[in-house]
Design an enzyme around this catalytic site. Structure first.
Site, mmCIF file in Angstrom:
data_model
loop_
_atom_site.group_PDB
_atom_site.id
_atom_site.type_symbol
_atom_site.label_atom_id
_atom_site.label_comp_id
_atom_site.label_asym_id
_atom_site.label_seq_id
_atom_site.Cartn_x
_atom_site.Cartn_y
_atom_site.Cartn_z
ATOM 1 N N HIS A 60 -13.493 34.616 13.651
ATOM 2 C CA HIS A 60 -13.281 33.173 13.796
ATOM 3 C C HIS A 60 -14.416 32.482 14.550
ATOM 4 O O HIS A 60 -14.600 31.274 14.403
ATOM 5 C CB HIS A 60 -11.914 32.907 14.432
ATOM 6 C CG HIS A 60 -10.799 33.128 13.457
ATOM 7 N ND1 HIS A 60 -9.800 32.209 13.227
ATOM 8 C CD2 HIS A 60 -10.545 34.164 12.607
ATOM 9 C CE1 HIS A 60 -8.974 32.673 12.300
ATOM 10 N NE2 HIS A 60 -9.413 33.877 11.915
ATOM 11 N N ASP A 61 -15.168 33.221 15.365
ATOM 12 C CA ASP A 61 -16.344 32.597 15.979
ATOM 13 C C ASP A 61 -17.504 32.574 14.978
ATOM 14 O O ASP A 61 -18.080 31.526 14.704
ATOM 15 C CB ASP A 61 -16.774 33.338 17.258
ATOM 16 C CG ASP A 61 -17.890 32.577 17.969
ATOM 17 O OD1 ASP A 61 -17.808 31.322 17.999
ATOM 18 O OD2 ASP A 61 -18.838 33.196 18.477
ATOM 19 N N PRO A 157 -10.983 30.756 5.881
ATOM 20 C CA PRO A 157 -10.071 30.918 4.733
ATOM 21 C C PRO A 157 -8.626 30.885 5.207
ATOM 22 O O PRO A 157 -8.353 31.172 6.372
ATOM 23 C CB PRO A 157 -10.429 32.315 4.212
ATOM 24 C CG PRO A 157 -10.970 33.043 5.408
ATOM 25 C CD PRO A 157 -11.631 32.010 6.281
ATOM 26 N N HIS A 189 -6.495 43.587 8.663
ATOM 27 C CA HIS A 189 -5.066 43.244 8.720
ATOM 28 C C HIS A 189 -4.176 44.473 8.843
ATOM 29 O O HIS A 189 -2.963 44.371 8.697
ATOM 30 C CB HIS A 189 -4.682 42.380 7.510
ATOM 31 C CG HIS A 189 -5.302 41.012 7.560
ATOM 32 N ND1 HIS A 189 -5.456 40.206 6.471
ATOM 33 C CD2 HIS A 189 -5.829 40.313 8.601
ATOM 34 C CE1 HIS A 189 -6.052 39.069 6.826
ATOM 35 N NE2 HIS A 189 -6.294 39.116 8.123
ATOM 36 N N ASP A 255 8.150 54.285 3.789
ATOM 37 C CA ASP A 255 8.066 55.573 4.471
ATOM 38 C C ASP A 255 6.578 55.921 4.566
ATOM 39 O O ASP A 255 5.980 56.392 3.590
ATOM 40 C CB ASP A 255 8.830 56.627 3.653
ATOM 41 C CG ASP A 255 8.769 57.997 4.323
ATOM 42 O OD1 ASP A 255 7.917 58.186 5.220
ATOM 43 O OD2 ASP A 255 9.566 58.866 3.927
HETATM 44 C C1 HEM Z 1 -10.068 37.223 3.956
HETATM 45 C C2 HEM Z 1 -9.649 36.118 4.501
HETATM 46 C C3 HEM Z 1 -8.717 36.100 5.665
HETATM 47 C C4 HEM Z 1 -7.596 35.366 5.776
HETATM 48 C C5 HEM Z 1 -7.066 34.388 4.749
HETATM 49 C C6 HEM Z 1 -6.980 35.700 7.037
HETATM 50 C C7 HEM Z 1 -5.821 35.139 7.505
HETATM 51 C C8 HEM Z 1 -5.147 35.562 8.631
HETATM 52 C C9 HEM Z 1 -3.904 35.031 9.092
HETATM 53 C C10 HEM Z 1 -3.144 33.891 8.421
HETATM 54 C C11 HEM Z 1 -3.542 35.717 10.185
HETATM 55 C C12 HEM Z 1 -2.262 35.543 11.007
HETATM 56 C C13 HEM Z 1 -2.384 34.344 11.914
HETATM 57 C C14 HEM Z 1 -1.061 34.034 12.539
HETATM 58 O O1 HEM Z 1 -0.162 33.668 11.789
HETATM 59 O O2 HEM Z 1 -0.915 34.170 13.758
HETATM 60 C C15 HEM Z 1 -4.552 36.713 10.435
HETATM 61 C C16 HEM Z 1 -4.510 37.622 11.455
HETATM 62 C C17 HEM Z 1 -5.516 38.495 11.729
HETATM 63 N N1 HEM Z 1 -6.725 38.571 11.069
HETATM 64 FE FE1 HEM Z 1 -7.220 37.630 9.362
HETATM 65 N N2 HEM Z 1 -7.749 36.625 7.670
HETATM 66 C C18 HEM Z 1 -8.824 36.897 6.871
HETATM 67 C C19 HEM Z 1 -9.856 37.747 7.186
HETATM 68 C C20 HEM Z 1 -9.962 38.437 8.367
HETATM 69 C C21 HEM Z 1 -11.132 39.134 8.809
HETATM 70 C C22 HEM Z 1 -12.455 39.151 8.052
HETATM 71 C C23 HEM Z 1 -10.825 39.714 9.997
HETATM 72 C C24 HEM Z 1 -11.671 40.538 10.915
HETATM 73 C C25 HEM Z 1 -12.774 41.086 10.616
HETATM 74 C C26 HEM Z 1 -9.455 39.400 10.288
HETATM 75 C C27 HEM Z 1 -8.757 39.889 11.352
HETATM 76 C C28 HEM Z 1 -7.464 39.542 11.657
HETATM 77 C C29 HEM Z 1 -6.702 40.162 12.725
HETATM 78 C C30 HEM Z 1 -7.156 41.326 13.584
HETATM 79 C C31 HEM Z 1 -5.482 39.495 12.774
HETATM 80 C C32 HEM Z 1 -4.354 39.743 13.784
HETATM 81 C C33 HEM Z 1 -4.682 38.937 15.039
HETATM 82 C C34 HEM Z 1 -3.739 39.121 16.206
HETATM 83 O O3 HEM Z 1 -2.785 39.876 16.148
HETATM 84 O O4 HEM Z 1 -3.967 38.453 17.237
HETATM 85 N N3 HEM Z 1 -8.974 38.597 9.295
HETATM 86 N N4 HEM Z 1 -5.534 36.582 9.480
#
Ligand code: HEM
Length: 343
Positions: A60-61, A157, A189, A255
């Site tokens: 995000h940064d 995104p 994820h 499972d």
């Molecule tokens: C491909 C497009 C992506 C979309 C649409 C997306 C979307 C999201 C969304 C909607 C959440 C949950 C936010 C919430 O409801 O609190 C999330 C969580 C997360 N995303 Fe993504 N994300 C994407 C790519 C990435 C990438 C590239 C990374 C890291 C390299 C990433 C790492 C994470 C992590 C680690 C979480 C959990 C954060 C936490 O538990 O604090 N995501 N993402």
């Protein structure tokens, strides 16, 4: 003994140096990196969920104007309090306190907030993967002075994107990421949590195309019914059904062992690919990866080759962490939450 030329000696010394660094699993023997790692380790021990937040913070940064620490600002002269933290797409973003703690520990080391984010994210990924995901980070990033919620919402995104939107988002402007890298990075994820509002569309979708697999959907509907949103509640659940309770998993007919997934909770690994191919994932943006031939092939590849995913994820995170700051006015912030002229 044959005489070695000056160039050969330099090359040999470089190889010896690199070999030693990689054997130790470290790339720099550096007090700043030691301080960062110690803080990240302590923070994860206190609150295991913070590791996922630190990994997400890198994305995000760096996705918004490059890696410039803009996501950390509480206010700026141009956007007031309406900084990236207020963006809808930054829902649930966390880890700011850990970054402040690290900044305090390295306050005399001239380290930018942008560097701290990528170092902390790297260490979190390494710790959560049990040391399987490691990559070098070169320091020297500078901090930006701007931070706009609207800009973050334009750049990041969202979970309701379809495949073409994801592909375009990953390969636009200064961000040049391939479909393979999109699939690789989505594997993040496998850790962390999501708010109901981020996957409610998959519980209420009219067509099976975008619905979550029926038993997982039933389990989610029982614990987090979409109606809660109308009552102003937006609870969180684990991103990964692997991290749910046993009772939940039974209801969701999940499972992990039978699926070939390591059942240890909280691990950053390739479980995401097992889950995605069974449609036991939360976001539409995860599930749509199967709708493209190349992306679908990669889902299968990373499901079947965990070591390959570790390696490719590390490389993609290193690339993400290297996205250059796009602003012209840059500094090493004294306090990660405000620019220096507001310090
Ligand atoms: C491909 C497009 C992506 C979309 C649409 C997306 C979307 C999201 C969304 C909607 C959440 C949950 C936010 C919430 O409801 O609190 C999330 C969580 C997360 N995303 Fe993504 N994300 C994407 C790519 C990435 C990438 C590239 C990374 C890291 C390299 C990433 C790492 C994470 C992590 C680690 C979480 C959990 C954060 C936490 O538990 O604090 N995501 N993402």
């Amino acid at each position: 003994m044959a005489k070695l030329s000056g160039t050969a000696i330099i090359v040999l010394v470089m190889f010896a140096f690199l070999a030693e660094q990689s054997v130790a699993g470290r790339y720099y023997d550096d007090k700043v990196e030691d301080k960062v790692r110690k803080e990240v380790k302590n923070a994860i021990e206190k609150n295991p969920g913070i590791g996922a937040a630190l990994v997400r913070l890198v994305f995000h940064d760096c996705w918004v104007n490059g890696c410039d620490g803009s996501v950390l600002l509480d206010k700026t002269p141009t956007d007031g309090l309406n900084t990236e933290k207020k963006a809808v797409n930054n829902i649930g973003l966390d880890g700011f306190g850990v970054i402040d703690d690290i900044k305090d520990k390295v306050k005399n080391d001239n380290v930018s907030c942008a560097d701290i984010i990528v170092l902390a994210g790297r260490d979190a990924a390494s710790i959560l993967s049990g040391g399987k995901i490691t990559y070098p980070i070169t320091r020297g990033r500078l901090d930006g002075v701007g931070s706009s919620a609207a800009e973050a919402d334009r750049a990041l995104p969202t979970s309701d994107f379809d495949f073409d939107q994801l592909k375009t988002n990953f390969d636009s402007g200064f961000r040049k990421f391939t479909v393979e890298e999109l699939v690789v990075l989505s594997g993040a994820h496998s850790i962390g949590v999501a708010h109901l509002s981020s996957y409610a569309d998959r519980l209420t979708a009219a067509t099976p195309d975008f619905q979550i697999d029926s038993s997982y959907r039933a389990a989610l509907n029982a614990t987090t019914p979409p109606a809660l949103l109308k009552q102003g509640q937006d609870p969180t659940v684990p991103n990964n059904v692997r991290d749910e309770t046993q009772a939940f998993q039974q209801k969701a007919e999940y499972d992990p062992v039978a699926m070939g997934v390591n059942p240890t909770k909280g691990v950053l690994d390739n479980s995401y690919y097992h889950n995605t191919l069974e449609n036991k994932v939360l976001f539409k943006s995860d599930w749509v990866l199967r709708t493209d031939g190349e992306a679908a092939g990669k889902l299968v590849e990373y499901r079947d080759k965990p070591e390959e995913w570790n390696k490719d994820f590390a490389a993609a995170m290193a690339k993400l962490s290297s996205l250059p700051a796009q602003g012209k006015n840059l500094e090493v912030r004294k306090n990660c939450r405000v620019i220096n002229n507001q310090y």
